[in-house]
Design a protein around this motif. Structure first.
Motif, PDB file in Angstrom:
ATOM      1  N   ALA A  24       0.819  -1.220   0.000  1.00 22.41           N
ATOM      2  CA  ALA A  24       0.000   0.000   0.000  1.00 22.41           C
ATOM      3  C   ALA A  24       0.845   1.259   0.000  1.00 22.41           C
ATOM      4  CB  ALA A  24      -0.928   0.000   1.215  1.00 22.41           C
ATOM      5  N   GLY A  25       0.406   2.210  -0.827  1.00 22.84           N
ATOM      6  CA  GLY A  25       1.024   3.524  -0.865  1.00 22.84           C
ATOM      7  C   GLY A  25       0.075   4.584  -0.341  1.00 22.84           C
ATOM      8  N   ALA A  26       0.396   5.847  -0.633  1.00 31.17           N
ATOM      9  CA  ALA A  26      -0.359   6.962  -0.069  1.00 31.17           C
ATOM     10  C   ALA A  26      -1.830   6.950  -0.456  1.00 31.17           C
ATOM     11  CB  ALA A  26       0.277   8.283  -0.497  1.00 31.17           C
ATOM     12  N   GLY A  27      -2.145   6.401  -1.644  1.00 32.10           N
ATOM     13  CA  GLY A  27      -3.529   6.357  -2.084  1.00 32.10           C
ATOM     14  C   GLY A  27      -4.435   5.555  -1.170  1.00 32.10           C
ATOM     15  N   MET A  28      -3.866   4.677  -0.368  1.00 28.40           N
ATOM     16  CA  MET A  28      -4.675   3.889   0.566  1.00 28.40           C
ATOM     17  C   MET A  28      -5.294   4.778   1.631  1.00 28.40           C
ATOM     18  SD  MET A  28      -5.780   0.867   1.212  1.00 28.40           S
ATOM     19  CE  MET A  28      -6.465  -0.139   2.536  1.00 28.40           C
ATOM     20  N   GLY A  29      -4.620   5.863   2.005  1.00 34.85           N
ATOM     21  CA  GLY A  29      -5.122   6.722   3.078  1.00 34.85           C
ATOM     22  C   GLY A  29      -6.055   7.823   2.623  1.00 34.85           C
ATOM     23  N   ARG A  85      -3.474  10.226  14.403  1.00 31.24           N
ATOM     24  CA  ARG A  85      -4.089   9.682  15.618  1.00 31.24           C
ATOM     25  C   ARG A  85      -5.603   9.826  15.590  1.00 31.24           C
ATOM     26  NH1 ARG A  85       0.134  12.251  20.108  1.00 31.24           N
ATOM     27  NH2 ARG A  85       1.626  10.508  20.100  1.00 31.24           N
ATOM     28  N   ALA A  86      -6.090  10.890  14.964  1.00 26.49           N
ATOM     29  CA  ALA A  86      -7.530  11.162  14.959  1.00 26.49           C
ATOM     30  C   ALA A  86      -8.269  10.479  13.809  1.00 26.49           C
ATOM     31  CB  ALA A  86      -7.765  12.671  14.884  1.00 26.49           C
ATOM     32  N   THR A  87      -7.531   9.987  12.812  1.00 29.04           N
ATOM     33  CA  THR A  87      -8.153   9.439  11.605  1.00 29.04           C
ATOM     34  C   THR A  87      -8.715   8.041  11.842  1.00 29.04           C
ATOM     35  OG1 THR A  87      -6.698  10.739  10.176  1.00 29.04           O
ATOM     36  CG2 THR A  87      -7.721   8.792   9.207  1.00 29.04           C
ATOM     37  N   VAL A  88      -9.908   7.811  11.312  1.00 31.33           N
ATOM     38  CA  VAL A  88     -10.538   6.490  11.375  1.00 31.33           C
ATOM     39  C   VAL A  88     -10.288   5.785  10.042  1.00 31.33           C
ATOM     40  CG1 VAL A  88     -12.721   5.242  11.615  1.00 31.33           C
ATOM     41  CG2 VAL A  88     -12.313   7.335  12.951  1.00 31.33           C
ATOM     42  N   PRO A  89      -9.675   4.600  10.053  1.00 30.22           N
ATOM     43  CA  PRO A  89      -9.422   3.890   8.790  1.00 30.22           C
ATOM     44  C   PRO A  89     -10.726   3.590   8.051  1.00 30.22           C
ATOM     45  CG  PRO A  89      -8.171   2.906  10.591  1.00 30.22           C
ATOM     46  CD  PRO A  89      -9.126   3.879  11.212  1.00 30.22           C
ATOM     47  N   HIS A  90     -10.705   3.716   6.732  1.00 34.33           N
ATOM     48  CA  HIS A  90     -11.915   3.492   5.945  1.00 34.33           C
ATOM     49  C   HIS A  90     -12.282   2.010   5.894  1.00 34.33           C
ATOM     50  CE1 HIS A  90      -9.620   1.985   2.478  1.00 34.33           C
ATOM     51  NE2 HIS A  90      -8.819   3.023   2.569  1.00 34.33           N
ATOM     52  N   ALA A  91     -13.450   1.728   5.358  1.00 36.81           N
ATOM     53  CA  ALA A  91     -14.006   0.368   5.389  1.00 36.81           C
ATOM     54  C   ALA A  91     -13.201  -0.627   4.570  1.00 36.81           C
ATOM     55  CB  ALA A  91     -15.450   0.392   4.890  1.00 36.81           C
ATOM     56  N   GLY A  92     -12.381  -0.150   3.650  1.00 35.84           N
ATOM     57  CA  GLY A  92     -11.568  -1.065   2.848  1.00 35.84           C
ATOM     58  C   GLY A  92     -10.613  -1.895   3.689  1.00 35.84           C
ATOM     59  N   PHE A  93     -10.137  -1.340   4.797  1.00 33.10           N
ATOM     60  CA  PHE A  93      -9.246  -2.100   5.681  1.00 33.10           C
ATOM     61  C   PHE A  93      -9.965  -3.326   6.229  1.00 33.10           C
ATOM     62  CE2 PHE A  93      -7.296   2.105   5.716  1.00 33.10           C
ATOM     63  CZ  PHE A  93      -5.934   1.838   5.747  1.00 33.10           C
ATOM     64  N   SER A  94     -11.230  -3.152   6.607  1.00 35.47           N
ATOM     65  CA  SER A  94     -12.002  -4.275   7.148  1.00 35.47           C
ATOM     66  C   SER A  94     -12.253  -5.345   6.099  1.00 35.47           C
ATOM     67  CB  SER A  94     -13.339  -3.767   7.705  1.00 35.47           C
ATOM     68  OG  SER A  94     -13.131  -2.909   8.799  1.00 35.47           O
ATOM     69  N   ILE A  95     -12.450  -4.917   4.845  1.00 29.12           N
ATOM     70  CA  ILE A  95     -12.633  -5.880   3.754  1.00 29.12           C
ATOM     71  C   ILE A  95     -11.389  -6.748   3.615  1.00 29.12           C
ATOM     72  CG2 ILE A  95     -12.878  -6.115   1.247  1.00 29.12           C
ATOM     73  CD1 ILE A  95     -14.645  -3.576   1.335  1.00 29.12           C
ATOM     74  N   LEU A  96     -10.232  -6.122   3.621  1.00 31.83           N
ATOM     75  CA  LEU A  96      -8.972  -6.864   3.497  1.00 31.83           C
ATOM     76  C   LEU A  96      -8.785  -7.821   4.671  1.00 31.83           C
ATOM     77  CD1 LEU A  96      -6.712  -3.897   2.350  1.00 31.83           C
ATOM     78  CD2 LEU A  96      -7.307  -5.887   0.944  1.00 31.83           C
ATOM     79  N   ARG A  97      -9.101  -7.355   5.882  1.00 33.03           N
ATOM     80  CA  ARG A  97      -8.969  -8.227   7.058  1.00 33.03           C
ATOM     81  C   ARG A  97      -9.893  -9.434   6.955  1.00 33.03           C
ATOM     82  NH1 ARG A  97     -10.031  -5.963  12.565  1.00 33.03           N
ATOM     83  NH2 ARG A  97      -9.306  -8.040  13.141  1.00 33.03           N
ATOM     84  N   ARG A  98     -11.100  -9.209   6.468  1.00 37.10           N
ATOM     85  CA  ARG A  98     -12.058 -10.310   6.371  1.00 37.10           C
ATOM     86  C   ARG A  98     -11.588 -11.352   5.362  1.00 37.10           C
ATOM     87  NH1 ARG A  98     -16.914 -11.116   3.649  1.00 37.10           N
ATOM     88  NH2 ARG A  98     -17.129  -8.951   2.987  1.00 37.10           N
ATOM     89  N   TRP A  99     -11.091 -10.897   4.206  1.00 36.73           N
ATOM     90  CA  TRP A  99     -10.551 -11.840   3.224  1.00 36.73           C
ATOM     91  C   TRP A  99      -9.413 -12.647   3.838  1.00 36.73           C
ATOM     92  CZ3 TRP A  99     -10.130  -7.744  -1.221  1.00 36.73           C
ATOM     93  CH2 TRP A  99     -11.399  -7.587  -1.819  1.00 36.73           C
ATOM     94  N   ALA A 100      -8.493 -11.941   4.496  1.00 40.45           N
ATOM     95  CA  ALA A 100      -7.324 -12.611   5.063  1.00 40.45           C
ATOM     96  C   ALA A 100      -7.723 -13.630   6.127  1.00 40.45           C
ATOM     97  CB  ALA A 100      -6.372 -11.583   5.660  1.00 40.45           C
ATOM     98  N   SER A 101      -8.803 -13.359   6.857  1.00 42.03           N
ATOM     99  CA  SER A 101      -9.226 -14.267   7.927  1.00 42.03           C
ATOM    100  C   SER A 101      -9.677 -15.622   7.392  1.00 42.03           C
ATOM    101  CB  SER A 101     -10.355 -13.629   8.741  1.00 42.03           C
ATOM    102  OG  SER A 101     -11.566 -13.590   7.991  1.00 42.03           O
ATOM    103  N   THR A 102     -10.014 -15.687   6.097  1.00 43.81           N
ATOM    104  CA  THR A 102     -10.453 -16.954   5.499  1.00 43.81           C
ATOM    105  C   THR A 102      -9.288 -17.714   4.858  1.00 43.81           C
ATOM    106  OG1 THR A 102     -10.917 -16.027   3.295  1.00 43.81           O
ATOM    107  CG2 THR A 102     -12.662 -15.851   4.964  1.00 43.81           C
ATOM    108  N   MET A 103      -8.103 -17.112   4.846  1.00 43.25           N
ATOM    109  CA  MET A 103      -6.943 -17.716   4.197  1.00 43.25           C
ATOM    110  C   MET A 103      -6.075 -18.447   5.208  1.00 43.25           C
ATOM    111  SD  MET A 103      -5.881 -14.655   1.552  1.00 43.25           S
ATOM    112  CE  MET A 103      -7.113 -13.913   0.460  1.00 43.25           C
ATOM    113  N   LYS A 104      -5.473 -19.517   4.796  1.00 42.77           N
ATOM    114  CA  LYS A 104      -4.667 -20.358   5.675  1.00 42.77           C
ATOM    115  C   LYS A 104      -3.576 -19.576   6.387  1.00 42.77           C
ATOM    116  CE  LYS A 104      -1.719 -24.506   5.512  1.00 42.77           C
ATOM    117  NZ  LYS A 104      -1.181 -25.577   4.629  1.00 42.77           N
TER     118      LYS A 104
END
Length: 275
Positions: A24-29, A85-104
């Motif tokens: 991930a680069g700056a575009g992720m934020g 510190r004040a920024t809330v990560p966008h929903a895309g982070f949760s999507i990535l975490r959910r995919w990863a949780s299903t992977m070995k």
């Protein structure tokens, strides 16, 4: 039509992968509301006070500033620290975490971002490489030691009209000199990279354990190509997501035109089989 084909191919790879290497680069934020410093005008929109001083991003993101104008340098980095510190990560982070949780083998992150957003979004800090360091740790300006320490006890107070730090600047606990963020800056010969070395060793071990890894690159531009080069150096399936510079050789991967969040939301519909 071409984009739809790329989305379907990417979704199939996500379903098949045993481990997700997120680069991930700056575009992720940007989708979390963080400023885009691309180009001098973009930088000055984020920090108008620095236009008055005539500073570009390269000028202020430079270790020399901590000697010549320390309160201005700490005003810039202190403002960024408070913002992250004040920024809330966008929903895309949760999507990535959910995919990863299903992977070995789950996920590992390689990012040039110094904002700590992946940790804040719940990714395992032991599975993140911050190749340019992090604003959430400090080091000695003179690198009197290769130690770094958390910035947790430092709460910057910045005058946004002048971009000057108003409170006491952090000091090195080893020599008493000025401290700075543990970030790789422009023309930086005293960056302490011990943390990154340790992170990269953990990543190398993880990669050796994954049989079918998938790389998904999000918001990594050409101006500072560290992430793009890292993404391309592995002989893995590869998805590149970028609003402008999304092209990738069909022999190695697929490119999808779009921002990180919108593309991840498009992908999740297909991965989940609702489309």
């Amino acid at each position: 039509m071409e984009s739809d084909i790329a989305i379907k191919q990417a979704a199939a790879w996500i379903r098949d992968a045993e481990g997700l290497l997120i680069t991930a680069g700056a575009g992720m934020g940007v989708d979390s509301g963080l400023p885009d410093f691309r180009g001098t005008e973009g930088f000055w929109r984020a920090y108008p006070a620095l236009r008055h001083h005539g500073f570009s991003f390269e000028d202020i993101a430079n270790p020399a500033g901590f000697a010549s104008h320390p309160r201005l340098s700490w005003g810039f980095y202190g403002h960024r620290l408070a913002l992250y510190r004040a920024t809330v990560p966008h929903a895309g982070f949760s999507i990535l975490r959910r995919w990863a949780s299903t992977m070995k083998h789950g996920a590992f992150v390689f990012t040039s971002n110094v904002d700590g957003q992946f940790q804040k979004a719940g990714f395992d800090a032991e599975r993140i490489v911050e190749c340019h360091g992090t604003i959430h740790r400090l080091q000695c300006v003179e690198a009197c030691t290769d130690a770094t320490w958390p910035a947790d006890d430092f709460t910057p107070v910045v005058d946004e009209t002048t971009c000057l730090l108003q409170n006491v600047m952090p000091r090195c606990p080893h020599c008493g000199g000025l401290a700075r963020p543990n970030i790789l800056m422009f023309g930086d010969w005293q960056w302490v990279e011990r943390n990154v070395d340790r992170q990269e060793r953990r990543l190398a071990a993880w990669l050796r354990s994954v049989e079918r890894p998938l790389v998904i690159e999000l918001g990594a531009g050409r101006a500072v190509p560290t992430v793009r080069r890292f993404s391309e150096q592995h002989d893995f399936r590869f998805i590149r997501v970028n609003p402008r510079d999304y092209s990738v050789s069909p022999a190695v991967g697929v490119g999808i035109a779009g921002g990180a969040l919108e593309t991840l939301q498009r992908l999740v519909d297909v991965v989940d089989g609702s489309l």
